[in-house]
Design a protein around this motif. Structure first.
Motif, PDB file in Angstrom:
ATOM      1  N   ILE A 100       0.831  -1.209   0.000  1.00  0.00           N
ATOM      2  CA  ILE A 100       0.000   0.000   0.000  1.00  0.00           C
ATOM      3  C   ILE A 100       0.862   1.254   0.000  1.00  0.00           C
ATOM      4  CG2 ILE A 100      -1.698   1.303   1.351  1.00  0.00           C
ATOM      5  CD1 ILE A 100      -2.775  -1.214  -0.119  1.00  0.00           C
ATOM      6  N   ALA A 102       2.136   1.700  -3.399  1.00  0.00           N
ATOM      7  CA  ALA A 102       1.035   2.136  -4.259  1.00  0.00           C
ATOM      8  C   ALA A 102       0.741   3.618  -4.024  1.00  0.00           C
ATOM      9  CB  ALA A 102      -0.207   1.294  -3.982  1.00  0.00           C
ATOM     10  N   SER A 103       0.745   4.029  -2.731  1.00  0.00           N
ATOM     11  CA  SER A 103       0.474   5.425  -2.391  1.00  0.00           C
ATOM     12  C   SER A 103       1.469   6.344  -3.088  1.00  0.00           C
ATOM     13  CB  SER A 103       0.585   5.637  -0.884  1.00  0.00           C
ATOM     14  OG  SER A 103      -0.304   4.794  -0.216  1.00  0.00           O
ATOM     15  N   ILE A 154       0.867   6.408  -6.843  1.00  0.00           N
ATOM     16  CA  ILE A 154      -0.364   7.138  -7.180  1.00  0.00           C
ATOM     17  C   ILE A 154      -0.153   8.647  -7.024  1.00  0.00           C
ATOM     18  CG2 ILE A 154      -2.716   7.625  -6.378  1.00  0.00           C
ATOM     19  CD1 ILE A 154      -2.913   4.576  -5.764  1.00  0.00           C
ATOM     20  N   SER A 155       0.455   9.045  -5.892  1.00  0.00           N
ATOM     21  CA  SER A 155       0.618  10.485  -5.652  1.00  0.00           C
ATOM     22  C   SER A 155       1.503  11.129  -6.729  1.00  0.00           C
ATOM     23  CB  SER A 155       1.194  10.729  -4.263  1.00  0.00           C
ATOM     24  OG  SER A 155       2.523  10.253  -4.210  1.00  0.00           O
ATOM     25  N   LEU A 188      -0.700  10.909 -10.545  1.00  0.00           N
ATOM     26  CA  LEU A 188      -1.956  11.617 -10.820  1.00  0.00           C
ATOM     27  C   LEU A 188      -1.670  13.054 -11.247  1.00  0.00           C
ATOM     28  CD1 LEU A 188      -4.281  10.485  -7.858  1.00  0.00           C
ATOM     29  CD2 LEU A 188      -4.355   9.717 -10.236  1.00  0.00           C
ATOM     30  N   LYS A 214      -3.524  16.861 -12.712  1.00  0.00           N
ATOM     31  CA  LYS A 214      -4.651  17.676 -12.229  1.00  0.00           C
ATOM     32  C   LYS A 214      -5.993  17.147 -12.749  1.00  0.00           C
ATOM     33  CE  LYS A 214      -5.777  22.286 -10.922  1.00  0.00           C
ATOM     34  NZ  LYS A 214      -6.671  23.233 -11.550  1.00  0.00           N
ATOM     35  N   HIS A 222      -7.134  14.230 -10.839  1.00  0.00           N
ATOM     36  CA  HIS A 222      -7.644  14.622  -9.532  1.00  0.00           C
ATOM     37  C   HIS A 222      -9.079  15.127  -9.638  1.00  0.00           C
ATOM     38  CE1 HIS A 222      -4.459  14.050  -6.680  1.00  0.00           C
ATOM     39  NE2 HIS A 222      -3.561  14.580  -7.517  1.00  0.00           N
ATOM     40  N   LEU A 223      -9.305  15.975 -10.605  1.00  0.00           N
ATOM     41  CA  LEU A 223     -10.650  16.557 -10.751  1.00  0.00           C
ATOM     42  C   LEU A 223     -11.670  15.470 -11.113  1.00  0.00           C
ATOM     43  CD1 LEU A 223      -9.742  19.940 -12.529  1.00  0.00           C
ATOM     44  CD2 LEU A 223     -10.276  19.518 -10.117  1.00  0.00           C
ATOM     45  N   LEU A 267     -11.530  12.410 -10.221  1.00  0.00           N
ATOM     46  CA  LEU A 267     -11.799  11.639  -8.986  1.00  0.00           C
ATOM     47  C   LEU A 267     -12.776  12.379  -8.076  1.00  0.00           C
ATOM     48  CD1 LEU A 267      -8.197  10.359  -8.201  1.00  0.00           C
ATOM     49  CD2 LEU A 267     -10.191   8.929  -8.688  1.00  0.00           C
ATOM     50  N   VAL A 268     -12.596  13.708  -8.008  1.00  0.00           N
ATOM     51  CA  VAL A 268     -13.516  14.508  -7.174  1.00  0.00           C
ATOM     52  C   VAL A 268     -14.918  14.428  -7.761  1.00  0.00           C
ATOM     53  CG1 VAL A 268     -14.085  16.839  -6.382  1.00  0.00           C
ATOM     54  CG2 VAL A 268     -11.705  16.061  -6.341  1.00  0.00           C
ATOM     55  N   GLU A 269     -14.976  14.469  -9.075  1.00  0.00           N
ATOM     56  CA  GLU A 269     -16.278  14.396  -9.741  1.00  0.00           C
ATOM     57  C   GLU A 269     -16.970  13.049  -9.455  1.00  0.00           C
ATOM     58  OE1 GLU A 269     -17.722  16.321 -13.917  1.00  0.00           O
ATOM     59  OE2 GLU A 269     -15.581  16.220 -13.506  1.00  0.00           O
ATOM     60  N   GLU A 270     -16.171  12.031  -9.430  1.00  0.00           N
ATOM     61  CA  GLU A 270     -16.734  10.700  -9.107  1.00  0.00           C
ATOM     62  C   GLU A 270     -17.328  10.694  -7.699  1.00  0.00           C
ATOM     63  OE1 GLU A 270     -13.754   7.704  -9.654  1.00  0.00           O
ATOM     64  OE2 GLU A 270     -13.692   8.016 -11.829  1.00  0.00           O
ATOM     65  N   CYS A 271     -16.632  11.404  -6.807  1.00  0.00           N
ATOM     66  CA  CYS A 271     -17.093  11.466  -5.424  1.00  0.00           C
ATOM     67  C   CYS A 271     -18.411  12.247  -5.344  1.00  0.00           C
ATOM     68  CB  CYS A 271     -16.018  12.150  -4.570  1.00  0.00           C
ATOM     69  SG  CYS A 271     -16.413  12.089  -2.827  1.00  0.00           S
ATOM     70  N   ILE A 272     -18.499  13.338  -6.163  1.00  0.00           N
ATOM     71  CA  ILE A 272     -19.738  14.135  -6.177  1.00  0.00           C
ATOM     72  C   ILE A 272     -20.873  13.266  -6.742  1.00  0.00           C
ATOM     73  CG2 ILE A 272     -20.874  16.129  -7.237  1.00  0.00           C
ATOM     74  CD1 ILE A 272     -18.085  17.514  -7.148  1.00  0.00           C
ATOM     75  N   VAL A 317      -6.129  18.341  -4.208  1.00  0.00           N
ATOM     76  CA  VAL A 317      -5.741  19.566  -4.941  1.00  0.00           C
ATOM     77  C   VAL A 317      -6.884  20.576  -4.750  1.00  0.00           C
ATOM     78  CG1 VAL A 317      -4.333  18.366  -6.659  1.00  0.00           C
ATOM     79  CG2 VAL A 317      -6.793  18.690  -7.081  1.00  0.00           C
ATOM     80  N   LEU A 362     -16.734  22.625  -9.765  1.00  0.00           N
ATOM     81  CA  LEU A 362     -16.976  21.405  -8.988  1.00  0.00           C
ATOM     82  C   LEU A 362     -17.563  21.733  -7.612  1.00  0.00           C
ATOM     83  CD1 LEU A 362     -13.908  19.137  -9.770  1.00  0.00           C
ATOM     84  CD2 LEU A 362     -16.293  18.718 -10.368  1.00  0.00           C
ATOM     85  N   LEU A 410     -21.049  20.357  -6.186  1.00  0.00           N
ATOM     86  CA  LEU A 410     -21.163  19.626  -4.920  1.00  0.00           C
ATOM     87  C   LEU A 410     -22.160  20.322  -3.995  1.00  0.00           C
ATOM     88  CD1 LEU A 410     -20.246  17.441  -2.922  1.00  0.00           C
ATOM     89  CD2 LEU A 410     -18.326  18.915  -2.282  1.00  0.00           C
ATOM     90  N   LEU A 418      -4.313  11.819  -0.982  1.00  0.00           N
ATOM     91  CA  LEU A 418      -3.798  11.345  -2.280  1.00  0.00           C
ATOM     92  C   LEU A 418      -4.658  11.732  -3.481  1.00  0.00           C
ATOM     93  CD1 LEU A 418      -2.610   7.774  -1.236  1.00  0.00           C
ATOM     94  CD2 LEU A 418      -1.195   9.821  -1.503  1.00  0.00           C
ATOM     95  N   GLY A 447      -9.229  12.181  -4.928  1.00  0.00           N
ATOM     96  CA  GLY A 447     -10.642  12.059  -4.585  1.00  0.00           C
ATOM     97  C   GLY A 447     -11.050  13.131  -3.592  1.00  0.00           C
ATOM     98  N   ALA A 448     -12.096  12.860  -2.815  1.00  0.00           N
ATOM     99  CA  ALA A 448     -12.576  13.865  -1.871  1.00  0.00           C
ATOM    100  C   ALA A 448     -13.245  13.219  -0.662  1.00  0.00           C
ATOM    101  CB  ALA A 448     -13.572  14.794  -2.565  1.00  0.00           C
ATOM    102  N   GLY A 498     -14.546   9.425  -0.257  1.00  0.00           N
ATOM    103  CA  GLY A 498     -14.214   8.950  -1.610  1.00  0.00           C
ATOM    104  C   GLY A 498     -12.758   9.202  -1.909  1.00  0.00           C
ATOM    105  N   LEU A 504      -7.300   2.850  -0.541  1.00  0.00           N
ATOM    106  CA  LEU A 504      -6.075   2.065  -0.307  1.00  0.00           C
ATOM    107  C   LEU A 504      -6.134   1.379   1.058  1.00  0.00           C
ATOM    108  CD1 LEU A 504      -3.251   4.343  -1.724  1.00  0.00           C
ATOM    109  CD2 LEU A 504      -3.955   2.110  -2.593  1.00  0.00           C
ATOM    110  N   ARG A 531      -5.870  -2.466   1.794  1.00  0.00           N
ATOM    111  CA  ARG A 531      -4.874  -2.999   2.719  1.00  0.00           C
ATOM    112  C   ARG A 531      -5.527  -3.990   3.691  1.00  0.00           C
ATOM    113  NH1 ARG A 531      -2.592  -3.394   7.235  1.00  0.00           N
ATOM    114  NH2 ARG A 531      -4.389  -2.443   8.248  1.00  0.00           N
TER     115      ARG A 531
END
Lengths: 163, 90
Positions: A132, A135-136, A139-140, A143, A145, A148-149, A151-156, B23, B29, B33, B56, B58-59, B70, B76, B80
């Motif tokens: 992990i 992987a972290s 990933i960091s 990724l 910009k 990232h956006l 992913l945020v959209e997926e969360c919304i 970020v 966005l 939201l 890392l 998401g949000a 999310g 991760l 784990r």
């Protein structure tokens, strides 16, 4: 030569003989006979007593022999019992020792298995943590910009699905 | 998962919500939201956004006592847990 006594003398002698016989029979014989009878009785009693004593002795001997035999028999029985008990005790001790050994072995095996399991879990955890962490980092770094956006959209979108 | 209309963190009939991202959030966005949160709460929402790189990606959205995680960090972490097999054994 005169071999034959005179008739008178013969008659006297005969009379005297019978008189003597009578006197003896009357006064001397009874005590003698009594004495003899008494002596005979004494002897018979002694014999009887001796016989009785002998019988008693034989009986005693018999009793002793019997007692001795019983004592021997009893001693034998005690020895047999002791032998048997010793054997049983020995068997019991061996059995207990075997059980204890089995228990200890089982416990040790269980402990080994438990430790193995624990080590396995710990190793698994360590590997997972490491994976992990790697992987972290990847990933960091990877990724950008836009990612990232997105992913945020997926969360919304997730929030949007909540009723 | 269900988000109940929140009554905590209420001030002047307004619900306070928070969003954490890795970020800075774009305005578009943030508005999107907020619109969703208003729909859920059924009243005006004050959305406070903050940045935390350690998630890392998401949000994480919080409104009242409800949290929607999310974040990549959360995903991760779940991965784990599954990898270590802890969930199976416990």
């Amino acid at each position: 030569l005169k071999l034959m006594p005179e008739v008178n003398q013969l008659i006297y002698s005969t009379v005297a003989f019978f008189v003597l016989l009578f006197v003896l029979a009357k006064y001397a014989f009874p005590p003698i006979v009594g004495m003899m009878e008494k002596r005979e009785n004494t002897i018979r009693e002694s014999l009887e007593k001796a016989d009785e004593t002998r019988r008693e002795a034989e009986k005693l001997l018999e009793d002793y022999k019997k007692q001795l035999a019983e004592a021997r028999n009893e001693a034998q029985q005690i020895i047999e019992r002791a032998k048997k008990q010793t054997a049983e005790t020995r068997k019991e001790i061996v059995s207990k020792a075997e059980q204890e050994a089995k228990r200890i072995i089982a416990q040790a095996e269980e402990e080994i298995e438990s430790n193995k399991q624990k080590s396995f879990v710990e190793l698994h955890d360590a590997v997972a943590d490491l994976a992990i962490m790697a992987a972290s980092k990847v990933i960091s770094k990877s990724l950008n910009k836009e990612d990232h956006l997105r992913l945020v959209e997926e969360c919304i979108a997730e929030v949007k699905h909540i009723q | 998962m269900k988000l109940d209309p929140v009554t905590e963190n209420v001030s002047n009939d307004r619900v306070v919500a928070g969003v954490v991202t890795a970020v800075p959030l774009t305005e578009a966005l943030a508005e999107k939201l907020q619109a969703e949160l208003v729909r859920l709460a059924g009243k005006p929402v004050l959305l406070k956004s903050s940045v935390d790189e350690s998630i890392l990606g998401g949000a994480i959205v919080r409104m009242g006592d409800k949290v929607i995680d999310g974040s990549i960090r959360h995903k991760l972490e779940e991965l784990r847990k599954r990898l270590s097999g802890l969930e199976d054994e416990r």
